[in-house]
Enzyme design. Structure first.
Site, PDB file in Angstrom:
ATOM      1  N   TYR A   1     -44.782  53.733 -18.369  1.00 33.54           N
ATOM      2  CA  TYR A   1     -43.411  54.287 -18.368  1.00 33.54           C
ATOM      3  C   TYR A   1     -42.405  53.175 -18.650  1.00 33.54           C
ATOM      4  O   TYR A   1     -41.549  53.292 -19.540  1.00 33.54           O
ATOM      5  CB  TYR A   1     -43.162  54.929 -17.002  1.00 33.54           C
ATOM      6  CG  TYR A   1     -41.756  55.429 -16.763  1.00 33.54           C
ATOM      7  CD1 TYR A   1     -41.273  56.563 -17.413  1.00 33.54           C
ATOM      8  CD2 TYR A   1     -40.898  54.779 -15.870  1.00 33.54           C
ATOM      9  CE1 TYR A   1     -39.988  57.039 -17.178  1.00 33.54           C
ATOM     10  CE2 TYR A   1     -39.617  55.241 -15.629  1.00 33.54           C
ATOM     11  CZ  TYR A   1     -39.167  56.372 -16.281  1.00 33.54           C
ATOM     12  OH  TYR A   1     -37.894  56.834 -16.048  1.00 33.54           O
TER      13      TYR A   1
ATOM     14  N   LYS B   1     -39.957  52.699 -21.879  1.00 30.76           N
ATOM     15  CA  LYS B   1     -38.496  52.726 -21.716  1.00 30.76           C
ATOM     16  C   LYS B   1     -37.870  51.415 -22.201  1.00 30.76           C
ATOM     17  O   LYS B   1     -36.747  51.413 -22.711  1.00 30.76           O
ATOM     18  CB  LYS B   1     -38.141  52.993 -20.252  1.00 30.76           C
ATOM     19  CG  LYS B   1     -38.410  54.421 -19.797  1.00 30.76           C
ATOM     20  CD  LYS B   1     -37.446  55.406 -20.437  1.00 30.76           C
ATOM     21  CE  LYS B   1     -37.542  56.777 -19.787  1.00 30.76           C
ATOM     22  NZ  LYS B   1     -36.517  57.713 -20.280  1.00 30.76           N
TER      23      LYS B   1
END
Ligand SMILES: NC(=O)c1ccc[n+]([C@@H]2O[C@H](COP(=O)([O-])OP(=O)(O)OC[C@H]3O[C@@H](n4cnc5c(N)ncnc54)[C@H](OP(=O)(O)O)[C@@H]3O)[C@@H](O)[C@H]2O)c1
Length: 260
Positions: free
Chosen positions: A159, A163
């Site tokens: 994640y 990002k």
């Protein structure tokens, strides 16, 4: 000078807007005068968001599907253009926080899915908005990233890495699309939504006590930042990453100094 940003006559597309930060953002943009097209995978969630916006007097449209599906990205761009005849604002908010776990166990397909949803979809949708409206008429894009990219944490490697790529994509697009289109990021700290429930629900009081501003975030905290960034109040700002985190990084910096 106006006290609150005005978006009268403009049109926005907000992905992942059936709940949480996306829904709060769609409401904020709509209350500021924009027509808003909302997306999410669950058609019932999209319909409920459209009903809520419409009841608040907002001109709203919806399009259900996954941002990982290129046909859906084309469909929601067409839906926004068909409904409003323009597309001034794009908020790339939909994301996945799977896979959760150590990177050494990360499955290749799940890793690719994280990048498809969190990085590729914002690029593809920006291309579609650029071609459909923004190249000729200008616009503003906001990518919702995370405060977590300013450090590292256990189990959130895929994640966080995706990002961090989105933060860089934001800067790259800001350079490539200027001066017609401004492209910025908003990076939330811990916010009270479904995605982060597993973090805040078991320890909200403890987490709030550790934060300089003494509470976890609400979706509206982030929505106000997005609203400001897409408005004319931020007309000389592009390529920035606005952190909305209640001071999380201030405390983290102090802790790291104490620890040496
Ligand atoms: N909450 C936090 O603490 C926090 C912190 C930092 C960053 N963020 C970022 O904030 C953004 C919004 O998250 P949130 O916390 O508001 O999450 P949330 O409450 O779980 O909402 C996520 C929204 O995205 C939709 N969605 C999920 N996967 C999708 C997909 N593949 N295609 C289209 N729509 C999809 C969901 O609806 P469906 O399930 O129906 O698709 C829902 O509308 C994300 O980019 C997240 O990474 C959140």
């Amino acid at each position: 000078m106006t006290s609150s940003p005005a978006l009268d006559g403009r049109a926005a597309l907000v992905t992942g807007a059936s709940r949480g930060i996306g829904l709060a953002t769609a409401c904020a943009l709509g209350e500021a005068g924009a027509g808003v097209c909302v997306t999410a995978r669950d058609p019932a969630g999209v319909a409920a968001a459209v009903d809520r916006l419409t009841a608040a007097g907002v001109r709203a449209a919806g399009c259900a599907g996954s941002v990982a599906d290129p046909a859906h990205l084309a469909a929601c761009t067409e839906r926004a253009m068909g409904e409003f005849g323009r597309l001034d604002i794009l908020v790339n908010n939909a994301a996945t926080n799977a896979p959760f776990g150590p990177l050494m166990d990360a499955d290749a397909d799940v890793w690719r899915d994280a990048f498809a949803v969190n990085v590729e979809a914002p690029l593809r949708l920006t291309q579609l908005a650029w071609r459909a409206w923004m190249r000729e008429h200008g616009g503003a894009v906001v990518n919702v990233c995370t405060e977590g990219t300013h450090g590292v944490g256990p189990n959130v490697g895929a994640y966080g890495t995706s990002k961090a790529a989105l933060v860089h994509l934001t800067r790259q697009l800001a350079g490539e699309l200027a001066p017609a289109v401004r492209v910025n990021a908003v990076s939330p700290g811990l916010v009270r939504t479904e995605m982060a429930r597993f973090v805040w629900e078991p320890g909200e009081e403890r987490i709030a006590r550790a934060l300089p501003l003494a509470r976890i975030g609400e979706p509206e905290d982030v929505a106000r930042a997005v609203l400001w960034l897409v408005s004319d109040a931020a007309e000389w700002i592009t390529g920035t990453d606005l952190v909305v985190d209640g001071g999380t990084r201030v405390r983290a910096a102090a802790a790291s100094r104490i620890l040496g």
